[in-house]
Write a protein that holds these residues in place. Structure first.
Motif, PDB file in Angstrom:
ATOM      1  N   PHE A  65     -24.508  39.148 -42.862  1.00 20.44           N
ATOM      2  CA  PHE A  65     -23.839  39.022 -43.730  1.00 20.44           C
ATOM      3  C   PHE A  65     -24.247  40.118 -44.762  1.00 20.44           C
ATOM      4  CE2 PHE A  65     -28.290  38.250 -43.866  1.00 20.44           C
ATOM      5  CZ  PHE A  65     -29.251  38.488 -44.634  1.00 20.44           C
ATOM      6  N   SER A  66     -23.387  39.821 -46.540  1.00 21.72           N
ATOM      7  CA  SER A  66     -23.684  41.009 -46.840  1.00 21.72           C
ATOM      8  C   SER A  66     -24.211  39.638 -48.232  1.00 21.72           C
ATOM      9  CB  SER A  66     -23.031  41.636 -46.979  1.00 21.72           C
ATOM     10  OG  SER A  66     -23.421  42.717 -48.310  1.00 21.72           O
ATOM     11  N   VAL A  67     -25.041  40.028 -49.150  1.00 25.48           N
ATOM     12  CA  VAL A  67     -24.454  38.967 -50.595  1.00 25.48           C
ATOM     13  C   VAL A  67     -25.288  40.602 -51.557  1.00 25.48           C
ATOM     14  CG1 VAL A  67     -26.187  38.044 -51.497  1.00 25.48           C
ATOM     15  CG2 VAL A  67     -25.586  37.005 -49.720  1.00 25.48           C
ATOM     16  N   SER A  68     -24.612  39.951 -52.738  1.00 26.35           N
ATOM     17  CA  SER A  68     -24.831  41.320 -53.519  1.00 26.35           C
ATOM     18  C   SER A  68     -24.409  40.791 -54.884  1.00 26.35           C
ATOM     19  CB  SER A  68     -23.649  42.822 -53.706  1.00 26.35           C
ATOM     20  OG  SER A  68     -24.119  43.493 -54.592  1.00 26.35           O
ATOM     21  N   ARG A  69     -25.489  40.993 -55.932  1.00 23.17           N
ATOM     22  CA  ARG A  69     -24.946  40.763 -57.504  1.00 23.17           C
ATOM     23  C   ARG A  69     -25.846  41.694 -58.382  1.00 23.17           C
ATOM     24  NH1 ARG A  69     -23.519  36.973 -55.002  1.00 23.17           N
ATOM     25  NH2 ARG A  69     -23.903  35.060 -56.188  1.00 23.17           N
ATOM     26  N   THR A  70     -25.230  42.336 -59.331  1.00 27.44           N
ATOM     27  CA  THR A  70     -25.129  43.231 -60.310  1.00 27.44           C
ATOM     28  C   THR A  70     -25.371  42.502 -61.900  1.00 27.44           C
ATOM     29  OG1 THR A  70     -23.715  44.471 -59.211  1.00 27.44           O
ATOM     30  CG2 THR A  70     -23.964  45.328 -61.510  1.00 27.44           C
ATOM     31  N   ALA A  71     -25.854  43.291 -62.297  1.00 28.28           N
ATOM     32  CA  ALA A  71     -26.359  43.052 -63.966  1.00 28.28           C
ATOM     33  C   ALA A  71     -26.299  44.433 -64.747  1.00 28.28           C
ATOM     34  CB  ALA A  71     -27.915  42.536 -63.784  1.00 28.28           C
ATOM     35  N   THR A  72     -26.519  44.332 -65.704  1.00 29.65           N
ATOM     36  CA  THR A  72     -26.378  45.685 -66.945  1.00 29.65           C
ATOM     37  C   THR A  72     -27.555  45.401 -66.959  1.00 29.65           C
ATOM     38  OG1 THR A  72     -23.804  46.452 -66.907  1.00 29.65           O
ATOM     39  CG2 THR A  72     -25.183  47.143 -68.852  1.00 29.65           C
ATOM     40  N   ILE A  73     -28.596  46.748 -67.923  1.00 29.09           N
ATOM     41  CA  ILE A  73     -29.210  46.566 -68.306  1.00 29.09           C
ATOM     42  C   ILE A  73     -29.427  47.485 -69.371  1.00 29.09           C
ATOM     43  CG2 ILE A  73     -32.645  46.506 -67.752  1.00 29.09           C
ATOM     44  CD1 ILE A  73     -32.197  45.399 -64.938  1.00 29.09           C
ATOM     45  N   LYS A  74     -30.046  47.242 -70.595  1.00 28.49           N
ATOM     46  CA  LYS A  74     -30.355  47.939 -71.463  1.00 28.49           C
ATOM     47  C   LYS A  74     -31.459  49.050 -71.635  1.00 28.49           C
ATOM     48  CE  LYS A  74     -26.809  45.931 -75.147  1.00 28.49           C
ATOM     49  NZ  LYS A  74     -26.146  46.178 -75.769  1.00 28.49           N
ATOM     50  N   ALA A  75     -31.963  48.902 -70.645  1.00 33.69           N
ATOM     51  CA  ALA A  75     -32.893  50.281 -70.414  1.00 33.69           C
ATOM     52  C   ALA A  75     -32.088  51.478 -69.766  1.00 33.69           C
ATOM     53  CB  ALA A  75     -33.919  50.026 -70.065  1.00 33.69           C
ATOM     54  N   PRO A  76     -32.983  52.507 -69.772  1.00 25.08           N
ATOM     55  CA  PRO A  76     -33.103  53.897 -68.985  1.00 25.08           C
ATOM     56  C   PRO A  76     -33.019  54.022 -67.663  1.00 25.08           C
ATOM     57  CG  PRO A  76     -34.725  54.620 -70.625  1.00 25.08           C
ATOM     58  CD  PRO A  76     -33.902  53.357 -70.624  1.00 25.08           C
ATOM     59  N   ALA A  77     -33.023  54.210 -66.255  1.00 26.19           N
ATOM     60  CA  ALA A  77     -32.961  53.828 -65.141  1.00 26.19           C
ATOM     61  C   ALA A  77     -34.477  54.428 -64.376  1.00 26.19           C
ATOM     62  CB  ALA A  77     -32.048  54.189 -64.024  1.00 26.19           C
ATOM     63  N   ALA A  78     -34.816  55.295 -65.651  1.00 31.43           N
ATOM     64  CA  ALA A  78     -36.034  55.781 -65.263  1.00 31.43           C
ATOM     65  C   ALA A  78     -37.039  54.610 -65.767  1.00 31.43           C
ATOM     66  CB  ALA A  78     -36.543  57.194 -66.031  1.00 31.43           C
ATOM     67  N   LYS A  79     -37.016  53.933 -66.560  1.00 35.46           N
ATOM     68  CA  LYS A  79     -38.073  52.785 -67.086  1.00 35.46           C
ATOM     69  C   LYS A  79     -37.616  51.212 -65.346  1.00 35.46           C
ATOM     70  CE  LYS A  79     -39.149  49.523 -70.378  1.00 35.46           C
ATOM     71  NZ  LYS A  79     -39.112  49.564 -72.054  1.00 35.46           N
ATOM     72  N   VAL A  80     -36.310  51.550 -65.607  1.00 37.61           N
ATOM     73  CA  VAL A  80     -36.433  50.231 -64.096  1.00 37.61           C
ATOM     74  C   VAL A  80     -36.788  50.073 -63.158  1.00 37.61           C
ATOM     75  CG1 VAL A  80     -33.909  48.717 -63.425  1.00 37.61           C
ATOM     76  CG2 VAL A  80     -33.736  49.341 -65.613  1.00 37.61           C
ATOM     77  N   TYR A  81     -36.154  51.660 -62.462  1.00 37.88           N
ATOM     78  CA  TYR A  81     -36.974  51.490 -61.396  1.00 37.88           C
ATOM     79  C   TYR A  81     -38.030  51.187 -61.053  1.00 37.88           C
ATOM     80  CZ  TYR A  81     -37.625  54.709 -57.365  1.00 37.88           C
ATOM     81  OH  TYR A  81     -38.201  55.340 -56.344  1.00 37.88           O
TER      82      TYR A  81
END
Length: 177
Positions: free
Chosen positions: A26-42
């Motif tokens: 199985f594979s489940v995937s979701r995507t979202a856009t976050i108004k922050a740089p990857a360095a803050k989200v990671y």
């Protein structure tokens, strides 16, 4: 009575055949856009100490026991939990972490059922760089026959997808603070 029994056997046989034709994974995937740089989200993902701020399962059991071992964050970090019927028990280990673009996690559930899967978070610039980071959360795993049988009635995507959407929404809120 005999007709009802034959119809019931036919329905069961059809369900078993449908289950047998389901994929082995199985594979489940979701995507979202976050108004922050990857360095803050990671770091919200790569450091398990930050998961209470956004994980969709953290708030389901305020008395859940959490154990963090291994590396403090990134590759080798381990998070184990033991909670109520809503969260069960299990263990996650970060297998690889490429700052600030990806985190791969081995996920083992112990309770309410045993299973193993992998989870991946990808962090990429949004289509419009001013929008921040596009985060994609994917889970993949094997589908043994019992899971295939369950998937005849409810898909893994419908079971897990809502939680991923909620988690990404909470990750967005945490990162955009």
């Amino acid at each position: 009575m005999k007709k009802i029994g034959l119809v019931l056997l036919a329905v069961i046989a059809i369900i078993l055949v449908i289950a047998a034709t389901k994929p082995n994974e199985f594979s489940v995937s979701r995507t979202a856009t976050i108004k922050a740089p990857a360095a803050k989200v990671y770091p919200l993902v790569a450091d398990f100490r930050n998961w209470p701020a956004w994980s969709p399962w953290e708030r389901l059991d305020p008395n859940m026991k959490r154990t963090l071992t291994g590396a403090p964050m990134g590759t080798g970090a381990v998070y184990a939990w033991d909670g109520n019927k809503d969260v069960g028990a299990g263990r996650m280990e970060i297998l690889s972490a490429t700052e600030p673009s990806a985190v791969d996690i081995k996920l083992d559930f112990i309770r309410p059922f045993e299973s193993a899967s992998t989870t991946r978070f990808d962090f990429a610039p949004a289509a419009n760089p001013a929008d921040g980071t596009q985060v994609t959360w994917t889970m993949k795993g094997p589908m043994p026959f019992v899971s295939k049988l369950m998937s005849v009635f409810v898909s893994m995507d419908s079971m897990i997808g809502k939680d991923f959407e909620k988690g990404l929404s909470q990750l967005k809120a945490a990162a955009e603070k």
